[in-house]
Motif scaffolding. Sequence first.
Motif, mmCIF file in Angstrom:
data_model
loop_
_atom_site.group_PDB
_atom_site.id
_atom_site.type_symbol
_atom_site.label_atom_id
_atom_site.label_comp_id
_atom_site.label_asym_id
_atom_site.label_seq_id
_atom_site.Cartn_x
_atom_site.Cartn_y
_atom_site.Cartn_z
ATOM 1 N N VAL A 153 5.031 -0.888 -5.384
ATOM 2 C CA VAL A 153 5.535 0.126 -6.305
ATOM 3 C C VAL A 153 4.715 1.409 -6.154
ATOM 4 O O VAL A 153 5.241 2.516 -6.159
ATOM 5 N N ARG A 154 3.407 1.251 -5.975
ATOM 6 C CA ARG A 154 2.510 2.416 -5.851
ATOM 7 C C ARG A 154 2.599 3.084 -4.479
ATOM 8 O O ARG A 154 2.071 4.165 -4.279
ATOM 9 N N MET A 155 3.206 2.382 -3.543
ATOM 10 C CA MET A 155 3.296 2.940 -2.186
ATOM 11 C C MET A 155 4.742 3.285 -1.831
ATOM 12 O O MET A 155 5.077 3.450 -0.663
ATOM 13 N N ALA A 156 5.589 3.379 -2.846
ATOM 14 C CA ALA A 156 7.028 3.563 -2.616
ATOM 15 C C ALA A 156 7.328 4.838 -1.825
ATOM 16 O O ALA A 156 8.350 4.920 -1.142
ATOM 17 N N GLU A 157 6.422 5.818 -1.883
ATOM 18 C CA GLU A 157 6.647 7.081 -1.166
ATOM 19 C C GLU A 157 6.786 6.890 0.339
ATOM 20 O O GLU A 157 7.312 7.747 1.027
ATOM 21 N N HIS A 158 6.266 5.763 0.848
ATOM 22 C CA HIS A 158 6.243 5.578 2.297
ATOM 23 C C HIS A 158 7.431 4.782 2.819
ATOM 24 O O HIS A 158 7.512 4.520 4.011
ATOM 25 N N ILE A 159 8.330 4.412 1.920
ATOM 26 C CA ILE A 159 9.405 3.518 2.335
ATOM 27 C C ILE A 159 10.294 4.150 3.418
ATOM 28 O O ILE A 159 10.830 3.446 4.269
ATOM 29 N N LYS A 160 10.435 5.454 3.417
ATOM 30 C CA LYS A 160 11.297 6.095 4.419
ATOM 31 C C LYS A 160 10.583 6.329 5.747
ATOM 32 O O LYS A 160 11.200 6.734 6.721
ATOM 33 N N ILE A 177 -9.536 -3.660 1.966
ATOM 34 C CA ILE A 177 -9.791 -2.914 0.732
ATOM 35 C C ILE A 177 -9.833 -3.899 -0.426
ATOM 36 O O ILE A 177 -8.897 -4.655 -0.650
ATOM 37 N N THR A 178 -10.941 -3.894 -1.138
ATOM 38 C CA THR A 178 -11.110 -4.867 -2.216
ATOM 39 C C THR A 178 -11.688 -4.186 -3.447
ATOM 40 O O THR A 178 -12.140 -3.042 -3.388
ATOM 41 N N GLY A 179 -11.687 -4.918 -4.547
ATOM 42 C CA GLY A 179 -12.198 -4.352 -5.799
ATOM 43 C C GLY A 179 -11.460 -4.979 -6.967
ATOM 44 O O GLY A 179 -10.459 -5.656 -6.780
ATOM 45 N N PRO A 180 -11.974 -4.745 -8.178
ATOM 46 C CA PRO A 180 -11.387 -5.383 -9.358
ATOM 47 C C PRO A 180 -9.927 -4.986 -9.585
ATOM 48 O O PRO A 180 -9.474 -3.956 -9.088
ATOM 49 N N ALA A 181 -9.209 -5.820 -10.322
ATOM 50 C CA ALA A 181 -7.825 -5.519 -10.674
ATOM 51 C C ALA A 181 -7.769 -4.214 -11.454
ATOM 52 O O ALA A 181 -8.614 -3.955 -12.306
ATOM 53 N N GLY A 182 -6.818 -3.392 -11.113
ATOM 54 C CA GLY A 182 -6.643 -2.147 -11.852
ATOM 55 C C GLY A 182 -7.560 -1.021 -11.420
ATOM 56 O O GLY A 182 -7.588 0.043 -12.035
ATOM 57 N N ALA A 183 -8.317 -1.238 -10.339
ATOM 58 C CA ALA A 183 -9.236 -0.192 -9.874
ATOM 59 C C ALA A 183 -8.475 0.945 -9.185
ATOM 60 O O ALA A 183 -9.001 2.045 -9.018
ATOM 61 N N GLY A 184 -7.243 0.662 -8.782
ATOM 62 C CA GLY A 184 -6.448 1.694 -8.115
ATOM 63 C C GLY A 184 -6.383 1.506 -6.611
ATOM 64 O O GLY A 184 -6.193 2.477 -5.873
ATOM 65 N N LYS A 185 -6.525 0.293 -6.148
ATOM 66 C CA LYS A 185 -6.514 0.022 -4.703
ATOM 67 C C LYS A 185 -5.183 0.444 -4.062
ATOM 68 O O LYS A 185 -5.176 1.144 -3.057
ATOM 69 N N SER A 186 -4.083 0.022 -4.680
ATOM 70 C CA SER A 186 -2.765 0.352 -4.110
ATOM 71 C C SER A 186 -2.530 1.859 -4.115
ATOM 72 O O SER A 186 -2.021 2.422 -3.149
ATOM 73 N N SER A 187 -2.893 2.506 -5.204
ATOM 74 C CA SER A 187 -2.697 3.953 -5.298
ATOM 75 C C SER A 187 -3.538 4.680 -4.258
ATOM 76 O O SER A 187 -3.104 5.680 -3.667
ATOM 77 N N LEU A 188 -4.730 4.174 -4.031
ATOM 78 C CA LEU A 188 -5.612 4.789 -3.042
ATOM 79 C C LEU A 188 -5.034 4.596 -1.635
ATOM 80 O O LEU A 188 -5.034 5.518 -0.816
ATOM 81 N N ILE A 189 -4.519 3.406 -1.359
ATOM 82 C CA ILE A 189 -3.897 3.151 -0.064
ATOM 83 C C ILE A 189 -2.714 4.094 0.127
ATOM 84 O O ILE A 189 -2.531 4.670 1.205
ATOM 85 N N ASN A 190 -1.939 4.267 -0.932
ATOM 86 C CA ASN A 190 -0.806 5.190 -0.866
ATOM 87 C C ASN A 190 -1.245 6.558 -0.354
ATOM 88 O O ASN A 190 -0.632 7.133 0.542
ATOM 89 N N VAL A 208 -15.618 5.256 -5.917
ATOM 90 C CA VAL A 208 -15.515 5.165 -7.370
ATOM 91 C C VAL A 208 -14.247 5.920 -7.725
ATOM 92 O O VAL A 208 -14.207 7.148 -7.731
ATOM 93 N N ASN A 209 -13.176 5.163 -7.939
ATOM 94 C CA ASN A 209 -11.882 5.773 -8.215
ATOM 95 C C ASN A 209 -11.773 6.115 -9.708
ATOM 96 O O ASN A 209 -12.586 5.677 -10.498
ATOM 97 N N LYS A 210 -10.747 6.872 -10.054
ATOM 98 C CA LYS A 210 -10.560 7.349 -11.429
ATOM 99 C C LYS A 210 -11.785 8.174 -11.842
ATOM 100 O O LYS A 210 -12.272 8.064 -12.975
ATOM 101 N N ALA A 211 -12.270 8.962 -10.889
ATOM 102 C CA ALA A 211 -13.509 9.699 -11.110
ATOM 103 C C ALA A 211 -13.338 10.845 -12.093
ATOM 104 O O ALA A 211 -14.288 11.569 -12.383
ATOM 105 N N ASP A 212 -12.122 11.038 -12.611
ATOM 106 C CA ASP A 212 -11.935 12.062 -13.639
ATOM 107 C C ASP A 212 -12.244 11.499 -15.027
ATOM 108 O O ASP A 212 -12.212 12.204 -16.021
ATOM 109 N N GLN A 213 -12.538 10.213 -15.075
ATOM 110 C CA GLN A 213 -12.855 9.603 -16.361
ATOM 111 C C GLN A 213 -14.335 9.780 -16.695
ATOM 112 O O GLN A 213 -15.160 9.956 -15.801
#
Lengths: 133, 325
Positions: B104-111, B57-70, B197-202
């Motif tokens: 930090v964005r994937m913290a939900e999966h720690i358990k 998974i690649t893309g510019p910084a701040g595109a939401g890669k970690s959040s999407l992986i989460n 295309v993430n953040k598609a609500d913008q």
Amino acid sequence: MGKIRVVVAKLGLDGHDRGARVISRFLRDAGMEVIYTGIRQSPEDVCRVALHEDADLIGVSILSGAHNALVPRLIAELERSALDIPVVVGGIVPDDDIDFLRSKGVRAVFTPGTPVEEIVKTVNAIVEEKRAG
Amino acid sequence: MRSLKKKERDKLIGDFRSGSVAALARLLSLCESESRSRRDLMSSIYPVENQPFVLGITGPAGAGKSSLINRLLFVFRKRFERIAVLAFDPTSKLTGGAFLGDRVRMAEHIKDEGVYIRSMADQGRAGGVGAGIHDTIGLLSAFGFEMVIVETVGTGQSESDVRLIADLVLVVLTPGFGDEIQAMKAGILELGDLFAVNKADQPDAERTETEIKASLALGRSQTAEAPPVFATVATQGRGVVELAGCLLEKYQELGREGVIDARRSKRVEAHVEEMLKEHCAMLVASEIKAFRTKRAKAAGRINPYRLAGALISKIFKAENNAKKD
């Protein structure tokens, strides 16, 4: 041996992480790899992060006053998981509690005003000692 | 500096084989470091039969890669028992340090026992992933993960290494990624098997989507299918199930067509090439050092071609003798 890997953790319900971010930055600038857990982590969560990340040291940032309850739980959890990872604490910790935390196995406690150089030096020394093992 | 003794190495590999996460974590640290003991250590894990689905998974910084992986993890976990995430962030070229904040964005999966998340520094390497990435994936495969997600650093135009290490590449972009010209110029569009295309609500999300689709279709024959483009909002989970479904379908489709196998053998090829280069570079460095101390002042009397030739013969001879020992 590779770079020093430090997990910077926010334990408990305290959501103020400016201190944790500042300290992360200084440790990074000292050449370490800093893994940040994000806010509101349980002792069990932090233990698992440290396990996954092969941490050399855990730095707990805590301002809520719950250190006497949470930090010993983290140390107990590390022991239960057979993880030999030193723990240091930074934040608002009254003098009376410092001895208690140290007696529970905390390697160092940094209160507000501690010079950054001292923190970096202490972290380096603890990790070197452990790696020389 | 402390190198591992043979006994320690054997114990580490033994613990790793019996499923110790601590041993896995330790080995992942070791395979980032450059040393001869690393080679012996890593060599003992191959050949690896288990071949996980490696998603880059690649893309510019701040595109939401970690959040999407989460979000994707929740969907993929229904299909796969065990998933590993390698999250790369940049190493500072000035200090050598790194701040690794993806988890930090994937913290939900720690358990979740079925998810292993590892933060990695790229060690100043261009290409979006760190050195030792092949062994890193080798270790995770040998450990038994069914899926490995590799999140590159977010640099924008130079994550080409991900193409080489992944079975499938997802490129994550955001609205306002750039006009059509930018989309054509950016090498990032050549990397992806799929696009989000993430953040598609913008505002401007639809336009960006259209532009990317147009750029991807450009120059393609009518029969050749352009990579799919999805609109997602990672923070709300919008579009994520569809995206995950398409990723799995595409993986199977390319698997049937033999593309995945071809990519995997390219990966082995790249791994061997890298090892050869690394080994040769090490030998060259030590010869150059010897040269510097011995003959630095004789510049006027040296034929560089002859000298290089003589050194090459010397290196190979030394290597042959080392093998005999």
